[in-house]
Design an enzyme around this catalytic site. Structure first.
Site, PDB file in Angstrom:
ATOM      1  N   PRO A 128       0.822  -1.220   0.000  1.00 20.65           N
ATOM      2  CA  PRO A 128       0.000   0.000   0.000  1.00 20.65           C
ATOM      3  C   PRO A 128       0.857   1.272   0.000  1.00 20.65           C
ATOM      4  O   PRO A 128       0.529   2.246  -0.668  1.00 20.65           O
ATOM      5  CB  PRO A 128      -0.819  -0.122   1.297  1.00 20.65           C
ATOM      6  N   GLY A 242      11.005  -8.098 -16.995  1.00 20.05           N
ATOM      7  CA  GLY A 242       9.538  -8.030 -17.000  1.00 20.05           C
ATOM      8  C   GLY A 242       9.029  -6.956 -17.938  1.00 20.05           C
ATOM      9  O   GLY A 242       8.015  -7.129 -18.618  1.00 20.05           O
ATOM     10  N   GLU A 363       4.511  -2.739 -13.659  1.00 14.45           N
ATOM     11  CA  GLU A 363       5.960  -2.938 -13.867  1.00 14.45           C
ATOM     12  C   GLU A 363       6.674  -1.605 -14.127  1.00 14.45           C
ATOM     13  O   GLU A 363       7.642  -1.524 -14.881  1.00 14.45           O
ATOM     14  CB  GLU A 363       6.215  -3.980 -14.951  1.00 14.45           C
TER      15      GLU A 363
END
Ligand code: CAA
Length: 381
Positions: A128, A242, A363
């Site tokens: 968070p 990624g 990402e």
């Protein structure tokens, strides 16, 4: 660098395109609407060797190069963006760091089942209070004899509702900030591990996005991936790879939108002729075609760099930045070409438009990619 695909890459692309068209595409609309995680798709993709495309064959992978991997993610995402990111996370964000940083024992225990599809992985970095700034993670890992005890929460975890293994980033020493982080391989059946319900999202709705919680979760120290203090480096270098996968996903979504706009523009007649005969539409099509090619080439360049260089941070961020924003523009134009029909659920373009949006966020947002690119250029000027 060769721009022409080799024979193996062409065969792979054609095989994946057939699978995507025949098996993945027919379910794309339904899983987008229901949000149900398509575990069956992952199992079928794994049977074709797509769960660990670049993993060595001795660990259950297909042993192919990164351009081949981009072809796989592009073709799957062209049919279904949720399926594309599910595969991308397992390949890029879990198999890849295990292959790079894992011990032989960790590879046998986790990489082989992940690459052969017996396990599904997720990448648990974001919290968070730690999104663009992952050095701020608060999930704590405390050494206790031969174990670590983990406590904390993760959010927005792709594959999280169905993953069998989470690659978890935690702090072993908060005082040291990013230098106090470590990465851990956490089986989802470990006591103290839990996940939330599926988050309903604007796009890629079936990718199993959820929260993870770790409550006095105990794992043996041999499940630490890399050294204590190396966690941030593991995360960042993994995200370099990624981002190439997400760039390929963005290209795939844009390609699907372009193909449908091209076909629709030739079928749809207004003022007594196909709208493709109007110069305004032709300009749209020309821009879409050119941008798509540019994005694909940047993605392949980054893939080539990954296979040939130690660091490919710059190329990966450039590819992710350009393709995600390109995908936005291309899907937007595809929707415009479809007019009112583009705005209704019966046609696929509204889904492509929604799916493309996330590629600018996960990402690393576009703003983070610009930070990385400018930082790299300034440091090397
Ligand atoms: N490879 C290896 N090491 C790297 C690296 C890389 N790509 N980038 C940085 N490092 C190293 C640096 O060399 C430096 O090392 P030292 O401590 O030895 O000096 C260290 O890491 C710290 O580097 P920075 O000072 O540059 O780090 P920073 O805190 O300023 O952050 C950042 C840099 C680029 C902003 C980074 O925080 C970042 O990429 N943020 C975005 C996070 C992100 O992409 N999250 C995605 C979540 S996962 C997800 O989205 C999955 C999904 O759902 C599909």
């Amino acid at each position: 660098m060769r721009i022409k695909l080799n024979e193996d890459q062409v065969l792979l692309r054609d095989m994946v395109r057939r699978f995507a068209d025949e098996v993945v595409r027919p379910r794309a609309k339904e899983i987008d609407e229901s949000g149900v995680f398509p575990r069956q798709f992952f199992d079928q993709a794994a049977e074709l060797g797509l769960a660990g495309v670049c993993v060595a064959e001795e660990y259950g992978g297909a042993g192919m190069d990164t351009i081949s991997y981009c072809l796989v993610i592009e073709e799957i995402s062209r049919a279904c963006a949720s399926s594309g990111v599910i595969l991308s996370v397992n390949n890029s964000l879990v198999c890849d760091p295990l292959a790079k940083y894992g011990s032989e024992e960790q590879k046998r225990e986790f990489l082989t089942p992940l690459a052969s599809g017996r396990m599904l992985g997720c990448f648990a970095l974001t919290e968070p209070g730690a999104g663009s700034d992952p050095a701020a993670v608060r999930t704590a890992a405390v050494r206790d004899g031969g174990d670590y005890v983990l406590n904390g929460n993760k959010v927005f975890i792709t594959n999280g509702t169905d993953a069998d293994l989470a690659l978890v980033f935690a702090t072993v020493d908060p005082e040291k900030k990013h230098r106090g982080m470590a990465a851990f391989l956490v089986p989802a059946d470990t006591p103290g591990y839990s996940h939330g319900g599926h988050e309903y999202k604007l796009g890629v709705n079936a990718s199993g996005t959820t929260e993870l919680a770790f409550e006095d979760l105990r794992i043996p120290a041999r499940y630490r991936l890399g050294e204590e203090g190396e966690g941030f480096k593991v995360a960042m270098s993994t995200l370099d790879g990624g981002r190439i996968g997400i760039a390929a996903q963005a290209v795939g979504i844009a390609q699907a939108a372009f193909e449908e706009a091209l076909a629709y523009s030739q079928e749809r007649e207004q003022f007594g002729r196909p709208i493709s005969s109007f110069q305004a539409i032709q300009h749209y099509l020309a821009d879409m075609s050119t941008e798509l090619d540019a994005g694909r080439l940047l993605t392949w360049k980054a893939a080539w760099a990954k296979d040939n260089r130690k660091r490919y941070t710059l190329e990966a961020s450039q590819a992710k930045l350009f393709t995600s924003e390109m995908s936005q523009r291309v899907t937007n134009k595809a929707l415009q070409i479809h007019g009112g029909y583009g705005y209704i659920k019966e046609y696929n373009v509204e889904r492509y438009f929604r799916d493309a949006r996330i590629t600018e966020i996960y990402e690393g947002t576009s703003e983070i990619q610009k930070l990385v690119i400018a930082g790299w250029e300034l440091a090397n000027s």
